[in-house]
Design a protein around this motif. Sequence first.
Motif, mmCIF file in Angstrom:
data_model
loop_
_atom_site.group_PDB
_atom_site.id
_atom_site.type_symbol
_atom_site.label_atom_id
_atom_site.label_comp_id
_atom_site.label_asym_id
_atom_site.label_seq_id
_atom_site.Cartn_x
_atom_site.Cartn_y
_atom_site.Cartn_z
ATOM 1 N N GLY A 38 0.818 -1.208 0.000
ATOM 2 C CA GLY A 38 0.000 0.000 0.000
ATOM 3 C C GLY A 38 0.846 1.249 0.000
ATOM 4 N N GLY A 44 0.541 2.178 10.262
ATOM 5 C CA GLY A 44 0.183 0.903 9.664
ATOM 6 C C GLY A 44 1.349 0.054 9.216
ATOM 7 N N TRP A 194 -6.902 -6.363 3.901
ATOM 8 C CA TRP A 194 -5.872 -5.803 4.768
ATOM 9 C C TRP A 194 -6.026 -4.289 4.884
ATOM 10 N N PHE A 195 -6.541 -3.671 3.838
ATOM 11 C CA PHE A 195 -6.577 -2.207 3.779
ATOM 12 C C PHE A 195 -7.906 -1.772 3.174
ATOM 13 N N ASP A 196 -8.869 -1.456 4.037
ATOM 14 C CA ASP A 196 -10.167 -0.985 3.574
ATOM 15 C C ASP A 196 -10.798 -0.165 4.698
ATOM 16 N N GLU A 200 -13.416 -1.356 7.701
ATOM 17 C CA GLU A 200 -12.881 -1.452 9.059
ATOM 18 C C GLU A 200 -13.731 -0.612 10.018
ATOM 19 N N THR A 219 -5.619 -4.914 11.170
ATOM 20 C CA THR A 219 -5.784 -4.326 9.850
ATOM 21 C C THR A 219 -4.772 -3.197 9.746
ATOM 22 N N ASP A 220 -4.690 -2.566 8.568
ATOM 23 C CA ASP A 220 -3.561 -1.682 8.299
ATOM 24 C C ASP A 220 -3.793 -0.200 8.533
ATOM 25 N N THR A 221 -5.000 0.209 8.869
ATOM 26 C CA THR A 221 -5.279 1.634 8.966
ATOM 27 C C THR A 221 -5.737 2.008 10.369
#
Length: 359
Positions: A38, A44, A194-196, A200, A219-221
């Motif tokens: 990303g 993140g 993973w990234f949404d 999320e 998750t990533d954010t």
Amino acid sequence: MHSPARRTLLSAGVAASLLPLRSAWAAGPLKIGFVFLGPVGDTGWTYQHDLGRRELEKNLGAQVSVRTVPDTNEGPDSERVARELSADGCQLIFGASFGYMKPMLTVANDNPGVQYLIASGYQTAKNFGGYNARWHEGGYLAGIVAGRTTRSNIIGLVGAHPVPDVMWYLNAFALGARSVNPKAMVHVVFVNSWFDPPKERDAAVALMNQGADVLTHFTDTPAVTTAAEARGVGAISFHSDMRSHAPRNYLTGVTHHWGGFYTRVAHEVMAGSWKPGLYLGGIGDGVVKMAPMGPRVPKDVAELVQAKERDIASGKLQVFAGPIKDQKGAVRVAAGARIADADLGRMDWFAEGVVGGSR
């Protein structure tokens, strides 16, 4: 993006590895490529790996020349980027996503003179290795904070996918929470990404609507953290310190740090001593660290976490030591036994105290 890795490299200090290696690497600076799933952003998964990249460049200076390629999709796109970096003269390539493993292994087979390492990867070859973190160590400590601060005894976790990396964080989090509060239950929702950030946030809101008064995520954010802050719910971040996203309700976070590892690998490649393997770094290696405790965390809870952190670092506390039951009551780890590193990647069950999470 994440999956198991199983072996720990020597945790020798980086200082000795920073000596010039011109005699061993006379052809000029070592060219290194970083491939990220990303955007780098300011928190993140990708951000933490980019911090490691920056530390590598600071440590080795003119001995390395680094190129970074963000926003690279898993699959054919990652294979194309890896081939381009290899053709451009990179001698060392880090792919910071589990989904890069198979495409980059194909590239590695075609480029035996280039070394490739995949974050969360579990396959090895002559010029191919993997690296990962002991998420469960931080997860257990974060669970203690959650278990001691919840009032509803409903804790929410937003997960990306029900894959082993996420499972061992989730299960360790539940074990930590219930070690100090047997009534605590961890409700999990998977967003299959993973990234949404919108998904999320929606999952976080759904969990809070079920009564969760502490939230964490894999998750990533910072979407879960900001959603918790908006509702006055305690927030435990993952990957990065996200205090700025929840100044009133931040509890702590589980963070990971790769600068020392990236520096050692680059040094070993320059010295001709790097060997393929699987690295698994944890609290004792400085790879996994807890973010500072927020203002809502009582002093005695912070002190308890510090004590347990020392026990984990020393090996006195093994997170996955039995007896451990799954959510259906079956014994998964017998008394006196523990889950070995090599078996973490086979984790496909939910611990007692986890609600939801069907695979």
